[in-house]
Design an enzyme around this catalytic site. Structure first.
Site, short mmCIF file in Angstrom:
data_model
loop_
_atom_site.label_atom_id
_atom_site.label_comp_id
_atom_site.label_asym_id
_atom_site.label_seq_id
_atom_site.Cartn_x
_atom_site.Cartn_y
_atom_site.Cartn_z
N GLY A 129 0.82 -1.21 0.00
CA GLY A 129 0.00 0.00 0.00
C GLY A 129 0.85 1.25 0.00
N GLY A 187 2.66 3.63 1.43
CA GLY A 187 3.28 3.88 2.73
C GLY A 187 3.83 5.29 2.85
N ASP A 212 4.15 -4.73 -7.49
CA ASP A 212 3.57 -3.45 -7.06
C ASP A 212 4.14 -2.27 -7.83
OD1 ASP A 212 5.84 -4.42 -5.47
OD2 ASP A 212 5.79 -2.46 -4.52
P1 AMP Z 1 8.94 1.01 -3.47
O1 AMP Z 1 10.21 0.27 -3.19
O2 AMP Z 1 9.13 2.51 -3.50
O3 AMP Z 1 8.23 0.52 -4.65
O4 AMP Z 1 8.01 0.77 -2.19
C1 AMP Z 1 7.59 -0.48 -1.77
C2 AMP Z 1 6.67 -0.32 -0.59
O5 AMP Z 1 7.35 0.27 0.52
C3 AMP Z 1 5.46 0.55 -0.83
O6 AMP Z 1 4.40 0.02 -0.10
C4 AMP Z 1 5.89 1.89 -0.27
O7 AMP Z 1 4.78 2.69 0.09
C5 AMP Z 1 6.70 1.47 0.93
N1 AMP Z 1 7.70 2.47 1.30
C6 AMP Z 1 8.83 2.78 0.63
N2 AMP Z 1 9.53 3.75 1.28
C7 AMP Z 1 8.81 4.06 2.39
C8 AMP Z 1 8.99 4.99 3.47
N3 AMP Z 1 10.04 5.79 3.54
N4 AMP Z 1 8.03 5.01 4.42
C9 AMP Z 1 6.95 4.22 4.37
N5 AMP Z 1 6.73 3.33 3.39
C10 AMP Z 1 7.64 3.25 2.40
MG MG Z 2 6.63 1.15 -5.57
#
Ligand code: AMP
Ligand code: MG
Length: 524
Positions: free
Chosen positions: A89, A91, A254
């Site tokens: 989700g 985040g 995702d």
């Molecule tokens: P990503 O690697 O950017 O595709 O993110 C994968 C998951 O980790 C997603 O659910 C993001 O919302 C969550 N996420 C990545 N960075 C953060 C952060 N700094 N704080 C909270 N959630 C994060």
């Molecule tokens: Mg992502």
């Protein structure tokens, strides 16, 4: 009343309750507008005057929620490096709402780095200036290269530190996307066994991205129709990545959109010397998302989408129906490889300067003609670049020079200037056959050669976001607050097909030692 900066029409918020959590961006201490994409603002029909200055800064940092926005965090799941996380989700992201752009297309306006949400797990919900400016550069480069991509509308500094390995300046990115629906969005509701929400999601996706399927009554036609459409878009998109040497780096389910747009520029990089095994992400130790594996990763993700859609087509209690649906879904997934190869070859033909598909015997040798002939011509060219460790982007560009009769620069890119000789002879023969079969057959050879060279320069970029340039620009912005190098690089990647003197420094490969040790990071 002051005019509203956006005219929102929020179908996701309205039509899909239960698929998200309404949430507010976190307030930040010192908003400062670091970047505003005026071209994109115009495309969206926005008044850039309302988006600039201190009001724009407060808006894009998340301190003032614009009128009509209904900020929400979307739920999704995802396979990350093959392992399933049932709850990811948004985040650190929020969908503000949707606007209709100048062409009548619906576009999401979303924040990234706007604070914690119920999906944040252990994360801080924040983002740092460097990685958000990277999204700007790579997204704009992709767009200029003609590759469907989410784009950045703005980046605002927050005036507060974000703690990664060190303290970094914080920022919020405003992202524009055809939608934020992902393979993982479907997986979330499929994993919960919530067929009602899954169906509403699929119908929403169809209405938004494949409205031609809306009228189909039969669930198999409807939902596997969606699967087919996604497969087609992904085949085209991954092929276009391959043809510019782009390595996404984190092709988790995702991070794979239903719209076909490239999303999430985290540990991505452009390849320098051609190598199918090229991988830069520090966490991709097994090379799962290496350059050459990207088509397989896309197919794997599509299989996960098929699994998620299956319960909409066949009731689990009816074994015969399930088997039939599985067979149909499998057919779609199996067809992906050929779709991808066709899209790749179409792009390669353009890169080779060919306008005809070629027919057996047209070049006088069955070996070098036709479908298989052009594919092997392209493959052998790439094998040559690999063997001789030649820069991928520049090799294609110098081939455009060779099309106009100047082979010196191409030969000079090889340690042994004779290395490309045999291949060039084959290519010239194929070009001659292409000219003979083409619409301009009969035109003077010089005219045809110049036209080919010109076409090739419009499809083989000179400027890509070179990794050393990106790093230098981000470091200057992040460490010293100097946005100059970022702005210059951005202006350069927006002119990928020009080879003007001011662009020459941006076309140069990084020193080989630097590329050998280059690592990108996910902890953005
Ligand atoms: P990503 O690697 O950017 O595709 O993110 C994968 C998951 O980790 C997603 O659910 C993001 O919302 C969550 N996420 C990545 N960075 C953060 C952060 N700094 N704080 C909270 N959630 C994060
Ligand atoms: Mg992502």
């Amino acid at each position: 009343m002051a005019p509203a900066p956006f005219v929102f029409d929020n179908t996701f918020a309205r039509e899909l309750p239960g698929l998200y959590v309404s949430w507010k961006p976190a307030a930040v201490p010192a908003p400062r507008l670091l970047y505003l994409n005026r071209d994109l603002a115009a495309e969206l029909g926005l008044d850039a005057g309302l988006l600039a200055g201190s009001e724009g800064a407060a808006l894009f940092a998340g301190n003032t929620v614009p009128e009509g926005a209904e900020p929400l965090a979307q739920a999704y799941a995802g396979h990350q490096f093959g392992g399933f996380s049932p709850q990811l989700g948004d985040g650190r992201a929020l969908l503000l709402g949707e606007v209709i752009d100048r062409r009548g297309e619906r576009r999401d306006i979303a924040f990234k780095g706007s604070g914690r949400t119920p999906f944040s797990r252990g994360g801080d919900g924040k983002a740092a200036v460097g990685p958000m400016l990277r999204e700007v550069i790579v997204g704009e480069a992709m767009h200029a290269l003609g590759i469907p991509s989410t784009r950045a509308l703005a980046v605002a500094g927050t005036g507060e530190p974000v703690y990664r390995e060190t303290a970094l300046p914080g920022a919020v990115l405003t992202r524009v996307a055809a939608s934020h629906l992902r393979v993982g969005t479907f997986q979330f509701f499929a994993a919960q066994g919530d067929l009602d929400k899954l169906r509403r999601l699929a119908d929403y996706a169809i209405a938004r991205h494949d409205p031609a399927l809306s009228g189909l009554e039969h669930p198999g036609e409807r939902y596997f129709g969606l699967l087919r459409a996604v497969a087609q878009r992904q085949a085209a998109r991954v092929a276009s990545w391959m043809n510019v040497g782009f390595i996404h780096g984190v092709m988790n389910t995702d991070n794979m959109t239903i719209s076909g747009e490239t999303i999430d520029y985290g540990p991505c990089a452009f390849m320098e010397a051609y190598d199918p095994k090229a991988v830069f992400s520090s966490i991709d130790r097994g090379g799962r998302y290496a350059y050459g594996n990207q088509p397989h990763a896309a197919r794997w993700n599509l299989a996960k989408l098929a699994e998620a859609l299956l319960p909409l087509v066949a009731d689990g209690d009816d074994e015969v129906a399930v088997q039939r649906a599985v067979a149909e879904a499998t057919e779609v997934i199996d067809a992906f490889a050929a779709q991808y190869r066709a899209a790749l070859l179409e792009g390669q033909r353009a890169k080779l300067g060919l306008q005809t598909a070629g027919s057996a015997g047209s070049s006088g040798s069955t070996h070098d003609a036709g479908e298989a002939g052009d594919a092997s011509l392209a493959e052998d060219w790439l094998a040559l670049l690999h063997r001789e460790r030649v820069d991928f982007t520049l090799a294609w560009r110098r081939l455009a020079d060779a099309a106009a009769g100047d082979e010196a620069a191409l030969r000079a890119s090889f340690a042994d200037a004779r290395a490309p000789e045999d291949w060039l002879a084959r290519w010239h023969a194929r070009c001659a056959a292409d000219d003979a079969a083409g619409e301009q057959a009969g035109a003077a050879p010089g005219v045809l050669a110049a036209a080919r060279s010109e076409r090739m320069r419009r499809t083989n970029p000179f400027v890509i976001p070179r990794n050393h340039r990106v790093e230098a620009a981000l470091a200057a912005a992040s460490e010293g607050g100097d946005l100059g190098p970022f702005e210059l690089l951005l202006a350069a990647v927006r002119r990928p097909f020009e080879e003007a003197p001011d662009l020459v420094p941006y076309g140069e490969p990084a020193p080989a030692e630097l590329t050998a040790g280059y690592r990108t990071f996910c902890g953005t």
